[in-house]
Write a protein that holds these residues in place. Structure first.
Motif, PDB file in Angstrom:
ATOM      1  N   LEU A 150      -6.776  87.179  -8.557  1.00 38.84           N
ATOM      2  CA  LEU A 150      -7.660  86.232  -9.215  1.00 38.84           C
ATOM      3  C   LEU A 150      -8.840  85.921  -8.302  1.00 38.84           C
ATOM      4  O   LEU A 150      -8.755  86.189  -7.109  1.00 38.84           O
ATOM      5  N   PRO A 151      -9.948  85.418  -8.817  1.00 35.01           N
ATOM      6  CA  PRO A 151     -10.167  84.895 -10.166  1.00 35.01           C
ATOM      7  C   PRO A 151     -10.484  85.980 -11.180  1.00 35.01           C
ATOM      8  O   PRO A 151     -10.898  87.082 -10.834  1.00 35.01           O
ATOM      9  N   VAL A 152     -10.249  85.648 -12.457  1.00 35.06           N
ATOM     10  CA  VAL A 152     -10.598  86.521 -13.578  1.00 35.06           C
ATOM     11  C   VAL A 152     -11.450  85.706 -14.547  1.00 35.06           C
ATOM     12  O   VAL A 152     -10.962  84.745 -15.131  1.00 35.06           O
ATOM     13  N   GLU A 153     -12.692  86.095 -14.698  1.00 39.43           N
ATOM     14  CA  GLU A 153     -13.615  85.398 -15.596  1.00 39.43           C
ATOM     15  C   GLU A 153     -14.276  86.411 -16.525  1.00 39.43           C
ATOM     16  O   GLU A 153     -15.494  86.418 -16.703  1.00 39.43           O
ATOM     17  N   GLU A 154     -13.466  87.249 -17.123  1.00 40.41           N
ATOM     18  CA  GLU A 154     -13.963  88.331 -17.970  1.00 40.41           C
ATOM     19  C   GLU A 154     -13.656  88.010 -19.433  1.00 40.41           C
ATOM     20  O   GLU A 154     -12.488  87.997 -19.826  1.00 40.41           O
ATOM     21  N   PRO A 155     -14.655  87.769 -20.268  1.00 36.91           N
ATOM     22  CA  PRO A 155     -14.399  87.354 -21.648  1.00 36.91           C
ATOM     23  C   PRO A 155     -13.689  88.396 -22.497  1.00 36.91           C
ATOM     24  O   PRO A 155     -13.043  88.047 -23.487  1.00 36.91           O
ATOM     25  N   LEU A 159      -6.010  86.936 -19.709  1.00 41.28           N
ATOM     26  CA  LEU A 159      -5.267  86.636 -18.491  1.00 41.28           C
ATOM     27  C   LEU A 159      -3.899  86.120 -18.890  1.00 41.28           C
ATOM     28  O   LEU A 159      -3.776  85.075 -19.533  1.00 41.28           O
ATOM     29  N   TYR A 204     -18.778  87.251  -8.519  1.00 34.67           N
ATOM     30  CA  TYR A 204     -17.943  86.067  -8.306  1.00 34.67           C
ATOM     31  C   TYR A 204     -16.607  86.444  -7.688  1.00 34.67           C
ATOM     32  O   TYR A 204     -16.054  85.688  -6.876  1.00 34.67           O
ATOM     33  N   TRP A 205     -16.076  87.617  -8.046  1.00 30.69           N
ATOM     34  CA  TRP A 205     -14.790  88.069  -7.510  1.00 30.69           C
ATOM     35  C   TRP A 205     -14.934  88.466  -6.049  1.00 30.69           C
ATOM     36  O   TRP A 205     -14.088  88.140  -5.219  1.00 30.69           O
TER      37      TRP A 205
END
Length: 294
Positions: A150-155, A159, A204-205
């Protein structure tokens, strides 16, 4: 051929077998007049007669014979493609292809064993996911799901279970002053260049896994990152279990206090979700080792 109706093709195929409008209608669960309407619509699209019909007999025209010869394998192939897609969606075709970053942790392997044991016909293929491309294999269909940092911010990704919160260590060359320390704090990271992931990992990752003030080199794989650390090109932040699985004589692993734990999560593509993936997510979430990690 714009607007071509599959029902028209089905009607032609059944009529070609029965050579009788009434019997074709019975098989298709429609009226005899509806069979005539569907055939007439298809013939208008083609631009010629496919069937000779009279009060006494029904027969294919030469063009109808040729059309039947080409249409039958294409129609059968279409049905096979749909059946195959349904089988995959229900988890009935092939092993679950499961990606992982770095190394497969004990919790993940326990979940894999439980998943396979629950249904002997099921199997899991483990596939390493590049350190610098945590989400690419899922998006490209190379794996059905992947356990990533993580993080995972993929639309476009889902998750699933989050687990394995682990303390960090800092990998440095044995020549580095930190190598003699029992531990370091978060503030000490500002004094070293942290090795980060190369593109295409999202910005961001990459920032989350190299949060130091000094920019360091970028690596595509974990082994490349460890080699850079051994060569003194920078320091690598990684979780303690991963450090324990990669001992090196030229690298010291120093515990780090005051930074967020390293956390893993199961991800899959929102538009390629299958019952097999959902079932594995449930098994993973219920695994005793995973529950202990949360």
């Amino acid at each position: 051929m714009s607007g071509l109706e599959l029902r028209e093709l089905e009607c032609f195929l059944v009529l070609a077998e029965e050579l009788h409008f009434g019997r074709a209608g019975e098989r298709l669960f429609v009226s005899q007049s509806r069979v005539s309407q569907l055939l007439a619509a298809l013939e208008r699209r083609v631009g010629a007669r496919l069937v000779h019909r009279s009060s006494r007999r029904v027969a294919l025209t030469p063009l109808g014979e040729r059309f039947l010869e080409r249409l039958r394998p294409a129609y059968d192939g279409l049905h096979a493609a749909v059946a195959d897609a349904r089988a995959v969606a229900r988890g009935g075709a092939g092993p679950l292809r499961l990606g992982f970053q770095g190394s497969a942790c004990a919790g993940l392997l326990a979940a894999v064993a439980a998943f396979e044991a629950a249904a002997p016909a099921r199997s899991v293929d483990l596939v390493e996911v590049p350190y610098a491309d945590p989400f690419g294999a899922v998006r490209q269909g190379a794996v059905d799901a992947a356990v990533v940092l993580l993080p995972v911010e993929e639309p476009d990704l889902v998750l699933g279970p989050v687990f394995s919160g682990q303390r960090h260590t800092l990998a440095v060359t044995r020549r580095h002053p930190f190598a003699a320390r029992d531990r370091i704090g978060a503030a000490d990271l500002a004094a070293v260049a942290l090795i980060g992931a190369a593109a295409p990992a999202p910005a961001y990752w990459r920032a989350a896994h190299a949060p130091g003030a000094l920019p360091g080199p970028a690596a595509a794989t974990l082994q490349e990152a460890l080699s850079l650390a051994a060569a003194g090109r920078g320091a690598l932040l990684l979780c303690r279990p991963t450090a324990a699985r990669h001992p090196r004589d030229d690298v010291a692993y120093v515990p780090v206090d005051g930074v967020p734990d390293s956390v893993l999560g199961l991800v899959w593509h929102r538009e390629a979700e299958t019952e097999t993936v959902r079932e594995f997510a449930r098994v993973l979430a219920d695994s005793p080792l995973v529950r202990e990690d949360r």
